[in-house]
Design a protein around this motif. Structure first.
Motif, mmCIF file in Angstrom:
data_model
loop_
_atom_site.group_PDB
_atom_site.id
_atom_site.type_symbol
_atom_site.label_atom_id
_atom_site.label_comp_id
_atom_site.label_asym_id
_atom_site.label_seq_id
_atom_site.Cartn_x
_atom_site.Cartn_y
_atom_site.Cartn_z
ATOM 1 N N LEU A 39 18.135 2.847 9.031
ATOM 2 C CA LEU A 39 17.193 2.596 10.156
ATOM 3 C C LEU A 39 15.484 2.600 9.582
ATOM 4 O O LEU A 39 15.215 3.367 8.878
ATOM 5 N N GLY A 40 14.754 1.432 10.278
ATOM 6 C CA GLY A 40 13.510 1.148 9.617
ATOM 7 C C GLY A 40 13.003 0.175 10.561
ATOM 8 O O GLY A 40 13.701 -0.398 11.386
ATOM 9 N N ASP A 41 11.871 -0.140 10.283
ATOM 10 C CA ASP A 41 10.677 -1.085 11.169
ATOM 11 C C ASP A 41 11.157 -2.557 10.269
ATOM 12 O O ASP A 41 10.371 -2.940 9.622
ATOM 13 N N TRP A 42 12.561 -2.997 10.435
ATOM 14 C CA TRP A 42 12.622 -4.115 9.599
ATOM 15 C C TRP A 42 12.196 -5.440 10.005
ATOM 16 O O TRP A 42 12.014 -6.299 9.193
ATOM 17 N N GLU A 43 11.704 -5.426 11.095
ATOM 18 C CA GLU A 43 11.009 -6.763 11.582
ATOM 19 C C GLU A 43 9.432 -6.517 11.011
ATOM 20 O O GLU A 43 9.106 -7.738 11.096
ATOM 21 N N ASN A 44 9.207 -5.522 10.655
ATOM 22 C CA ASN A 44 7.733 -5.737 9.929
ATOM 23 C C ASN A 44 7.539 -4.738 8.803
ATOM 24 O O ASN A 44 6.761 -3.724 8.547
ATOM 25 N N PRO A 45 8.228 -5.117 7.742
ATOM 26 C CA PRO A 45 8.319 -4.671 6.369
ATOM 27 C C PRO A 45 6.714 -5.045 5.725
ATOM 28 O O PRO A 45 6.242 -6.067 6.227
ATOM 29 N N LEU A 50 7.615 9.638 4.894
ATOM 30 C CA LEU A 50 8.246 9.051 3.745
ATOM 31 C C LEU A 50 7.913 7.908 3.483
ATOM 32 O O LEU A 50 7.973 6.811 4.310
ATOM 33 N N HIS A 51 7.458 7.567 2.295
ATOM 34 C CA HIS A 51 6.794 5.973 1.847
ATOM 35 C C HIS A 51 7.833 5.661 1.004
ATOM 36 O O HIS A 51 8.218 6.059 0.106
ATOM 37 N N ASP A 52 8.140 4.193 1.491
ATOM 38 C CA ASP A 52 9.212 3.518 1.034
ATOM 39 C C ASP A 52 8.637 2.897 -0.475
ATOM 40 O O ASP A 52 7.839 2.189 -0.405
ATOM 41 N N GLY A 53 9.184 3.319 -1.689
ATOM 42 C CA GLY A 53 8.787 2.632 -3.157
ATOM 43 C C GLY A 53 9.785 1.223 -2.903
ATOM 44 O O GLY A 53 10.770 1.265 -2.596
ATOM 45 N N PRO A 54 8.768 0.263 -3.119
ATOM 46 C CA PRO A 54 9.699 -1.051 -2.868
ATOM 47 C C PRO A 54 10.444 -1.621 -3.673
ATOM 48 O O PRO A 54 10.148 -1.654 -5.140
ATOM 49 N N PRO A 55 11.899 -1.974 -3.632
ATOM 50 C CA PRO A 55 12.588 -2.626 -4.646
ATOM 51 C C PRO A 55 12.109 -3.928 -4.860
ATOM 52 O O PRO A 55 11.206 -4.537 -4.045
ATOM 53 N N TYR A 56 12.511 -4.437 -5.751
ATOM 54 C CA TYR A 56 12.231 -5.996 -6.424
ATOM 55 C C TYR A 56 13.166 -6.902 -5.715
ATOM 56 O O TYR A 56 14.298 -6.933 -5.395
ATOM 57 N N ALA A 57 12.444 -7.889 -5.154
ATOM 58 C CA ALA A 57 13.011 -8.990 -4.469
ATOM 59 C C ALA A 57 13.754 -10.077 -5.336
ATOM 60 O O ALA A 57 13.126 -11.169 -5.354
ATOM 61 N N LYS A 100 16.946 8.067 1.336
ATOM 62 C CA LYS A 100 15.610 7.862 2.419
ATOM 63 C C LYS A 100 16.248 8.000 3.799
ATOM 64 O O LYS A 100 15.453 8.811 4.542
ATOM 65 N N ASP A 101 17.136 7.373 4.020
ATOM 66 C CA ASP A 101 17.833 7.177 5.507
ATOM 67 C C ASP A 101 18.136 8.668 5.980
ATOM 68 O O ASP A 101 17.839 9.134 6.992
ATOM 69 N N ILE A 102 18.775 9.310 5.069
ATOM 70 C CA ILE A 102 19.093 10.672 5.383
ATOM 71 C C ILE A 102 17.992 11.555 5.932
ATOM 72 O O ILE A 102 18.104 12.485 6.931
ATOM 73 N N ILE A 103 17.062 11.692 4.782
ATOM 74 C CA ILE A 103 15.979 12.393 4.965
ATOM 75 C C ILE A 103 15.101 12.056 6.309
ATOM 76 O O ILE A 103 14.772 12.869 7.002
ATOM 77 N N VAL A 104 14.761 10.705 6.657
ATOM 78 C CA VAL A 104 14.224 10.494 7.638
ATOM 79 C C VAL A 104 14.933 10.792 8.935
ATOM 80 O O VAL A 104 14.407 11.243 10.005
ATOM 81 N N LYS A 105 16.319 10.671 9.016
ATOM 82 C CA LYS A 105 17.013 10.917 10.154
ATOM 83 C C LYS A 105 17.004 12.600 10.320
ATOM 84 O O LYS A 105 17.123 13.005 11.583
ATOM 85 N N TYR A 121 9.766 5.027 9.523
ATOM 86 C CA TYR A 121 10.103 4.485 8.324
ATOM 87 C C TYR A 121 9.980 2.931 7.946
ATOM 88 O O TYR A 121 10.317 1.949 8.721
ATOM 89 N N VAL A 122 9.098 2.612 7.175
ATOM 90 C CA VAL A 122 8.332 1.036 7.025
ATOM 91 C C VAL A 122 8.939 0.713 5.497
ATOM 92 O O VAL A 122 8.448 1.326 4.541
ATOM 93 N N PRO A 123 9.965 -0.211 5.454
ATOM 94 C CA PRO A 123 10.578 -0.624 4.290
ATOM 95 C C PRO A 123 9.534 -1.460 3.680
ATOM 96 O O PRO A 123 8.665 -2.230 4.372
ATOM 97 N N GLY A 124 9.653 -1.860 2.421
ATOM 98 C CA GLY A 124 8.695 -2.730 1.722
ATOM 99 C C GLY A 124 9.589 -3.425 0.329
ATOM 100 O O GLY A 124 10.758 -3.013 -0.009
ATOM 101 N N TRP A 125 8.953 -4.399 -0.039
ATOM 102 C CA TRP A 125 9.490 -5.158 -1.179
ATOM 103 C C TRP A 125 8.127 -5.360 -2.041
ATOM 104 O O TRP A 125 7.289 -6.018 -1.952
ATOM 105 N N ASP A 126 8.646 -5.308 -3.563
ATOM 106 C CA ASP A 126 7.723 -5.960 -4.691
ATOM 107 C C ASP A 126 8.264 -7.351 -4.928
ATOM 108 O O ASP A 126 9.355 -7.529 -5.043
ATOM 109 N N CYS A 127 7.277 -8.235 -4.850
ATOM 110 C CA CYS A 127 7.596 -9.592 -4.729
ATOM 111 C C CYS A 127 6.821 -10.553 -6.046
ATOM 112 O O CYS A 127 7.310 -11.508 -6.157
ATOM 113 N N HIS A 128 6.029 -9.725 -6.789
ATOM 114 C CA HIS A 128 5.373 -10.700 -7.826
ATOM 115 C C HIS A 128 6.116 -10.267 -9.087
ATOM 116 O O HIS A 128 6.803 -9.406 -9.081
ATOM 117 N N GLY A 129 5.754 -11.156 -10.078
ATOM 118 C CA GLY A 129 6.114 -10.572 -11.428
ATOM 119 C C GLY A 129 7.009 -11.279 -12.135
ATOM 120 O O GLY A 129 7.593 -12.561 -11.641
#
Length: 880
Positions: A95-101, A1-8, A23-28, A39-47
């Motif tokens: 739950l996710g790889d929060w240290e390496n988003p 499951l690929h995380d669509g990035p929320p806006y920071a 997303k968390d329910i599905i991954v678990k 699960y690798v979380p991400g953020w959309d940071c530009h704009g």
């Protein structure tokens, strides 16, 4: 499951919580089914939203800052909210790889974005064109389709007339000086840019005489139009199809110029006059048809939404403010037929919420036709699993009808479009060689170097203008659409992460992402890889208040996740997500949260009851094999296995609300009101190590262990907390419930027969409870143990109950239960749902046992224990 990035930008809201928890329910779920589901979380940071907030913060200080300094402030701002949102998502139990988003502003990601765009450049899929785009005058930038929202807006609706040239009118047999083409528009400010009037080639048009003039209107709309103009006294002189007027000319109503009469299939009869005012610089359809006729892409409006200095009548005026002046000028010229204010759906900027305009500017576009991007994307859509299914047609229609993708923006904070412009002739230099060379330089020096160093630092040796041969260039000032930034995440995250595989099994976002992330990710992947980046796409609705209204601060109906967590706990947020049908808009209110809190308390207390009665139980030494347990113990386990099968299958279908209703119902009906109520007598009064008590405890252990596994994807905190309190050697089970698998769910045919008999027992028991309640109302009994019950039943039901005859009174929680051959003569309860069942309830005449609370004639018969019944005497003897 690929995380669509929320806006920071800002704290998370309830929509974020909904999305991340789904997303968390599905991954678990997938993890507990045995899949490797990182699960690798991400953020959309530009704009622009971030840049606008930084602008506010900097104020006048920004005036003396370089672009690189402004970008550094934007980077720090985005980084701050990445940290804040990360903590808030973790607090929700995600739950996710929060240290390496992944962050779209990370150096490797930014360079990767440039290289992905270069792929379009290399395959000739990118071009620079002067054409109308969605333009926000407040933000002063172009917008993509995904950045446009529609909302109600009041606009002036006007009908005005263009005088047909004398020779053209004469050729139609109409008066040379008094024949007019009538158009309708809700954007009077675009009339200074009018270059044509468009008719449909196949529609019928009528020349309608009214007073001294002749008005040309679509035949099907003439009655309605003339009524609007309050000209009910008219006659039709002649009719003709639209093609007959092609290439004629008509005088502009207030400018000293002629407008060409053209024909196009985009003209409709839904409203207006059937003749369309055409300004190629201010509309997509106008632009397309204008290209066919060689019309200039004329735009008299600047980036701030003001008419340019050489615009007759309206120089310097903001376009929206010019509407009343245009109308008044039309009235002065005698060209205005009708005007009124109307409320209609109008495009707004998704960032500043202000109305936008169509405005022709020089922008970069990805062609939808080059390399068959549109066709290939439409084909790919048919091979993706869409949940809900209607998502397929929604995105198909959007891509089928969308214009070329405008990917350039006029701001500072983002990934630059690394083009060059010849100083001598202004020709653009942008090809595969220059794109790759710039990427290599920026990879070493960092993206901000583009904004601080001269063009020659980035040009390959010997670079020359392809048009004039010049060797001096300026750098392009545009940045990439942030939707391109996030759209390439499939290539820069999924395809490069060692634990992920491409394409993704699932993308899951809100339903607006059919025109957003689902859309742009698909176009980007098809354009560079030829394949869709996801196998399935799941969409959820928006969060609304309890009345179904959109949440907004102005209405005071916003409920932030932080507020819910402080008042009710994060587990209630998770239960809310699982309890609602996410395919529709999801309601959220204090009333809903209070109801869910009560339901959660019931589930939690059920687990607590089971754990509390396992305090002296060790599964390693005390577990009674399933086949050696009492029948009711085996029955409740079989019921739980059926529940497990139902819930896991629902979770696999993404029907999460089934979990909530099924688990809650099992706790309330099957456990609290049935099994747990019945076994209290065994748990509390039988010898601690006796086989019957251990049988019940073994069942409680299996139920608790299984329920925690089943609950874990949704009620993650509760399941994890209780998992650590299960009896037995913790080292012999998984360290975390989230590392466990789902419980067993298989039952065979003989099990189904047993369950069928017990379902009938439960139906009979429910009817007996109704009889007891009526007796309680009549003051015959208080507690059910005060009662003796005599039943009569049809033969089939009697056979089922007689199998349980030795423990029947404990099953029904009464002091005595008998099955009579004939119905009693008085005070009889007759069942309406179980044919043949009658129940006579009387008060027990025995003595109450102070140990088990059952009434019995054996109380007092034992000298050592005169206050307890014979059964309790036997159980006490076994304690010695």
């Amino acid at each position: 499951l690929h995380d669509g990035p929320p806006y920071a930008n800002g704290h998370i809201h309830s929509g974020h919580a909904l999305n991340k928890i789904l997303k968390d329910i599905i991954v678990k779920v997938k993890t507990m089914e045995g899949f490797d589901a990182p699960y690798v979380p991400g953020w959309d940071c530009h704009g622009l939203p971030i840049e606008r907030e930084v602008d506010k913060k900097l104020g006048k200080a920004k005036l003396g800052m370089t672009k690189a300094e402004i970008r550094q402030n934007c980077r720090e701002y985005a980084g701050k909210f990445v940290g804040i949102q990360k903590d808030e998502f973790i607090r929700l139990g995600v739950l996710g790889d929060w240290e390496n988003p992944y962050l779209t502003m990370n150096h490797d990601y930014e360079i990767g974005t440039i290289r992905e765009f270069a792929k379009f450049v290399k395959n000739k899929g990118v071009y620079r064109g002067f054409k109308p785009v969605h333009w926000c005058s407040s933000c002063r930038t172009a917008l993509a389709e995904a950045e446009v929202e529609h909302a109600d807006h009041k606009s002036p609706s006007i009908f005005t007339k263009f005088k047909l040239s004398g020779k053209d009118a004469k050729s139609l047999g109409l008066p040379e000086n008094d024949t007019y083409l009538v158009i309708w528009t809700t954007t009077p400010w675009t009339l200074p840019a009018n270059l044509a009037v468009c008719l449909h080639p196949d529609f019928d048009y009528s020349a309608v005489k009214s007073g001294d003039e002749v008005l040309i209107l679509a035949t099907d709309l003439k009655e309605q139009c003339m009524k609007t103009f309050e000209r009910e006294d008219f006659e039709v002189i002649t009719s003709f199809n639209g093609a007959k007027l092609e290439n004629m000319t008509a005088r502009h109503p207030f400018l000293e110029q002629d407008s060409l009469v053209i024909v196009g299939d985009h003209v409709t009869l839904e409203q207006g006059t059937g003749l369309v005012h055409t300004a190629p610089g201010h509309g997509q359809e106008d632009y397309v048809i204008g290209q066919k006729y060689g019309l200039e892409v004329y735009n008299p409006v600047d980036s701030a939404g003001r008419f340019m200095a050489d615009t007759p009548h309206f120089a310097g005026k903001k376009v929206q403010d010019a509407n009343p002046d245009v109308i008044e000028l039309l009235r002065e010229k005698g060209a205005l037929l009708f005007t009124e204010k109307i409320s209609h759906s109008y495009p707004h900027c998704w960032r500043c919420r202000n109305p936008i305009i169509f405005r022709a500017t020089a922008q970069w576009f990805i062609s939808m036709e080059k390399n068959d991007l549109r066709t290939k994307s439409l084909e790919a859509i048919r091979n993706i699993k869409w949940t809900p299914a209607w998502g397929e047609e929604r995105i198909f229609g959007m891509i089928e009808n969308r214009p070329d993708w405008c990917v350039s923006r006029q701001r500072t904070w983002g990934v630059p479009i690394t083009s060059f412009h010849c100083k001598k002739c202004e020709e653009t230099l942008f090809n595969g060689e220059t794109a790759d060379h710039v990427a290599n330089v920026l990879e070493k020096e960092g993206l901000d170097a583009w904004f601080t160093k001269p063009a020659e630092n980035f040009l390959p040796d010997g670079a020359k203008c392809e048009k004039c041969g010049g060797a001096e260039f300026d750098k392009g000032q545009d940045i990439l659409d942030v939707w391109f930034d996030s759209g390439v995440s499939h290539a820069l995250v999924v395809n490069q992460h060692p634990d992920l595989s491409w394409p993704s099994d699932l993308y899951i976002e809100g339903s607006d992402q059919h025109r957003g992330w689902f859309h742009t990710s698909l176009l980007e992947a098809i354009g560079t890889c030829g394949t869709a980046p996801y196998k399935g796409a799941l969409t959820h609705g928006y969060v609304v208040d309890g009345k179904g209204k959109k949440m907004s601060k102005s209405q005071g109906n916003v409920i932030a996740p932080e507020t819910i967590i402080k008042r009710y706990g994060a587990e209630i947020v998770r239960l809310w997500v699982a309890s609602e049908d996410y395919r529709e808009d999801i309601r959220l209110s204090d009333e809903i949260l209070r109801r869910l809190t009560e339901a959660y308390r019931k589930i939690r207390n059920t687990i607590r009851f089971m754990l509390g009665n396992l305090s002296d139980f060790n599964p390693d030494t005390d577990l009674v094999p399933f086949e050696d347990r009492t029948e009711i113990d085996r029955v409740i386990i079989l019921k739980f296995r059926k529940l497990t099968k139902k819930v896991v299958e629902a979770l696999d279908r993404y029907d999460f609300h089934v979990f909530y209703h099924a688990i809650h119902n099992f706790c309330v009906v099957d456990l609290s009101a049935f099994y747990l109520d019945i076994i209290k007598d065994r748990i509390y009064t039988y010898p601690k190590t006796g086989e019957l008590r251990r049988s019940a405890q073994s069942t409680l252990y299996e139920l608790a262990n299984g329920m925690l596994r089943l609950m874990a994807p949704v009620l993650s905190f509760t399941a994890e907390e209780a998992w650590g309190n299960l009896p037995g050697d913790a080292s012999k089970r998984e360290k975390s419930v989230h590392l466990a698998t789902f419980p067993e769910s298989d039952i065979d045919t003989s099990d189904e027969k047993l369950l069928g008999d017990w379902d009938r027992i439960i139906e009979i028991r429910d009817e007996v409870n109704r009889a007891l309640e009526l007796a309680r109302q009549k003051k015959i009994v208080g507690h059910s143990l005060d009662a003796e019950v005599e039943l009569t039943l049809f033969q089939a039901d009697r056979k089922i109950l007689e199998k349980q005859i030795d423990g029947l009174q404990y099953l029904f929680i009464v002091s005595k239960m008998t099955i009579a051959d004939e119905q009693a003569s008085k005070d009889v309860f007759k069942s309406e749902t179980v044919p043949g069942l009658t129940a006579m309830v009387t008060r027990s005449t025995g003595e109450k046992c102070e140990r088990c609370w059952n009434y019995s004639y054996t109380v007092g018969t034992d000298k050592d224990h005169p206050q307890v019944c014979e059964r309790c005497v036997e159980n006490l003897a076994k304690l010695k």
